[in-house]
Design a protein around this motif. Structure first.
Motif, PDB file in Angstrom:
ATOM      1  N   SER A 102       0.849  -1.192   0.000  1.00 38.20           N
ATOM      2  CA  SER A 102       0.000   0.000   0.000  1.00 38.20           C
ATOM      3  C   SER A 102       0.888   1.246   0.000  1.00 38.20           C
ATOM      4  O   SER A 102       2.000   1.222   0.526  1.00 38.20           O
ATOM      5  CB  SER A 102      -0.913   0.013   1.229  1.00 38.20           C
ATOM      6  OG  SER A 102      -0.151   0.249   2.393  1.00 38.20           O
ATOM      7  N   PHE A 103       0.369   2.339  -0.566  1.00 44.18           N
ATOM      8  CA  PHE A 103       1.164   3.564  -0.563  1.00 44.18           C
ATOM      9  C   PHE A 103       1.427   4.030   0.862  1.00 44.18           C
ATOM     10  O   PHE A 103       2.496   4.558   1.155  1.00 44.18           O
ATOM     11  CB  PHE A 103       0.514   4.686  -1.385  1.00 44.18           C
ATOM     12  CG  PHE A 103       1.389   5.899  -1.438  1.00 44.18           C
ATOM     13  CD1 PHE A 103       2.503   5.930  -2.256  1.00 44.18           C
ATOM     14  CD2 PHE A 103       1.155   6.987  -0.608  1.00 44.18           C
ATOM     15  CE1 PHE A 103       3.370   7.011  -2.269  1.00 44.18           C
ATOM     16  CE2 PHE A 103       2.005   8.086  -0.615  1.00 44.18           C
ATOM     17  CZ  PHE A 103       3.109   8.101  -1.452  1.00 44.18           C
ATOM     18  N   ARG A 104       0.472   3.812   1.746  1.00 45.86           N
ATOM     19  CA  ARG A 104       0.653   4.204   3.154  1.00 45.86           C
ATOM     20  C   ARG A 104       1.890   3.539   3.755  1.00 45.86           C
ATOM     21  O   ARG A 104       2.710   4.178   4.408  1.00 45.86           O
ATOM     22  CB  ARG A 104      -0.617   3.844   3.939  1.00 45.86           C
ATOM     23  CG  ARG A 104      -0.630   4.349   5.361  1.00 45.86           C
ATOM     24  CD  ARG A 104      -2.004   4.040   6.010  1.00 45.86           C
ATOM     25  NE  ARG A 104      -1.794   3.740   7.394  1.00 45.86           N
ATOM     26  CZ  ARG A 104      -1.638   2.517   7.899  1.00 45.86           C
ATOM     27  NH1 ARG A 104      -1.707   1.458   7.131  1.00 45.86           N
ATOM     28  NH2 ARG A 104      -1.435   2.337   9.186  1.00 45.86           N
ATOM     29  N   SER A 122      10.044  15.562  -4.317  1.00 44.80           N
ATOM     30  CA  SER A 122       8.601  15.443  -4.536  1.00 44.80           C
ATOM     31  C   SER A 122       7.820  15.537  -3.231  1.00 44.80           C
ATOM     32  O   SER A 122       8.321  15.170  -2.172  1.00 44.80           O
ATOM     33  CB  SER A 122       8.283  14.087  -5.189  1.00 44.80           C
ATOM     34  OG  SER A 122       9.057  13.881  -6.341  1.00 44.80           O
ATOM     35  N   SER A 123       6.575  15.963  -3.344  1.00 49.14           N
ATOM     36  CA  SER A 123       5.666  15.966  -2.196  1.00 49.14           C
ATOM     37  C   SER A 123       5.041  14.578  -2.066  1.00 49.14           C
ATOM     38  O   SER A 123       5.128  13.747  -2.981  1.00 49.14           O
ATOM     39  CB  SER A 123       4.559  17.001  -2.406  1.00 49.14           C
ATOM     40  OG  SER A 123       3.706  16.577  -3.472  1.00 49.14           O
ATOM     41  N   LEU A 127       4.343  11.841  -5.087  1.00 47.90           N
ATOM     42  CA  LEU A 127       4.815  10.452  -5.019  1.00 47.90           C
ATOM     43  C   LEU A 127       3.660   9.465  -5.125  1.00 47.90           C
ATOM     44  O   LEU A 127       3.784   8.424  -5.775  1.00 47.90           O
ATOM     45  CB  LEU A 127       5.606  10.216  -3.732  1.00 47.90           C
ATOM     46  CG  LEU A 127       6.984  10.854  -3.704  1.00 47.90           C
ATOM     47  CD1 LEU A 127       7.571  10.803  -2.301  1.00 47.90           C
ATOM     48  CD2 LEU A 127       7.916  10.184  -4.702  1.00 47.90           C
ATOM     49  N   GLU A 128       2.541   9.792  -4.502  1.00 50.79           N
ATOM     50  CA  GLU A 128       1.383   8.905  -4.603  1.00 50.79           C
ATOM     51  C   GLU A 128       0.870   8.847  -6.038  1.00 50.79           C
ATOM     52  O   GLU A 128       0.485   7.782  -6.525  1.00 50.79           O
ATOM     53  CB  GLU A 128       0.280   9.342  -3.643  1.00 50.79           C
ATOM     54  CG  GLU A 128      -0.833   8.320  -3.538  1.00 50.79           C
ATOM     55  CD  GLU A 128      -1.733   8.521  -2.337  1.00 50.79           C
ATOM     56  OE1 GLU A 128      -2.542   7.607  -2.061  1.00 50.79           O
ATOM     57  OE2 GLU A 128      -1.644   9.567  -1.666  1.00 50.79           O
ATOM     58  N   ALA A 129       0.885   9.970  -6.735  1.00 50.33           N
ATOM     59  CA  ALA A 129       0.480   9.988  -8.144  1.00 50.33           C
ATOM     60  C   ALA A 129       1.438   9.133  -8.987  1.00 50.33           C
ATOM     61  O   ALA A 129       0.999   8.389  -9.877  1.00 50.33           O
ATOM     62  CB  ALA A 129       0.433  11.422  -8.658  1.00 50.33           C
ATOM     63  N   LEU A 130       2.741   9.223  -8.705  1.00 48.33           N
ATOM     64  CA  LEU A 130       3.733   8.411  -9.410  1.00 48.33           C
ATOM     65  C   LEU A 130       3.509   6.925  -9.127  1.00 48.33           C
ATOM     66  O   LEU A 130       3.582   6.090 -10.040  1.00 48.33           O
ATOM     67  CB  LEU A 130       5.145   8.838  -8.997  1.00 48.33           C
ATOM     68  CG  LEU A 130       6.302   8.114  -9.683  1.00 48.33           C
ATOM     69  CD1 LEU A 130       6.297   8.362 -11.185  1.00 48.33           C
ATOM     70  CD2 LEU A 130       7.635   8.565  -9.075  1.00 48.33           C
TER      71      LEU A 130
END
Length: 168
Positions: A102-104, A122-123, A127-130
């Motif tokens: 998970s991204f979390r 990056s914010s 990073l979550e978008a990537l």
């Protein structure tokens, strides 16, 4: 038996799981990022600063094309599956496991890592978008998807070993 590739976003556990697989099986283990930094005698941030990300991505492709060890475990870089050529090379020369975290969980592991240039530039939202953008490439590259959330390194490694033995 061919190579065993571990793919996934930075911080998903590729290196740690690769090391555990090596411990359990005795199969040689290589961390692609480590091999590239040894070859270049530079850190990844230094390579990015001096040559740029595209150059680093080319080094990853060259690793896949020229690395001499045929039967081994390879923890790939987080961006390796972005290039179609890399996906093709990995699928032709081995079994590819996508370590799905998970991204979390990933954010918790990488947010303070100074050796990850993309993280430093990056914010969290970027990073979550990537992560979301790359996920389809990881899925495309993989023969197997391994869910890692809530599992120990040994549980994950044992599942991968089971799949490798079935695949032979």
């Amino acid at each position: 038996m061919k190579r065993i590739y571990l793919v996934g976003f930075m911080g998903c556990g590729k290196s740690a799981i690769g090391k555990r697989l090596h411990t359990l099986t005795g199969i040689p283990f290589y961390d692609m990022d480590h091999e590239i930094t040894e070859q270049m005698q530079m850190t990844i941030p230094e390579i990015f600063d001096q040559y740029g990300e595209l150059y680093f991505r080319q080094l990853e492709t060259e690793f896949l094309e020229k690395f001499p060890e045929e039967y081994c475990i390879v923890a790939t870089g987080g961006g390796v599956a972005v290039k179609e050529k890399n996906i093709q090379l990995m699928r032709e020369t081995g079994i590819v496991f996508f370590l799905n975290a998970s991204f979390r969980d990933i954010w918790r592991r990488i947010s303070t890592d100074v050796n990850r240039p993309i993280v430093q530039q990056s914010s969290r939202a970027e990073l979550e978008a990537l992560y979301k953008k790359r996920k389809s490439k990881y899925l495309q590259s993989a023969h197997f998807t391994v869910e890692t959330t809530g599992k120990s390194l040994t549980d994950i490694a044992e599942y991968i070993i089971f799949q490798i033995e079935r695949y032979q």
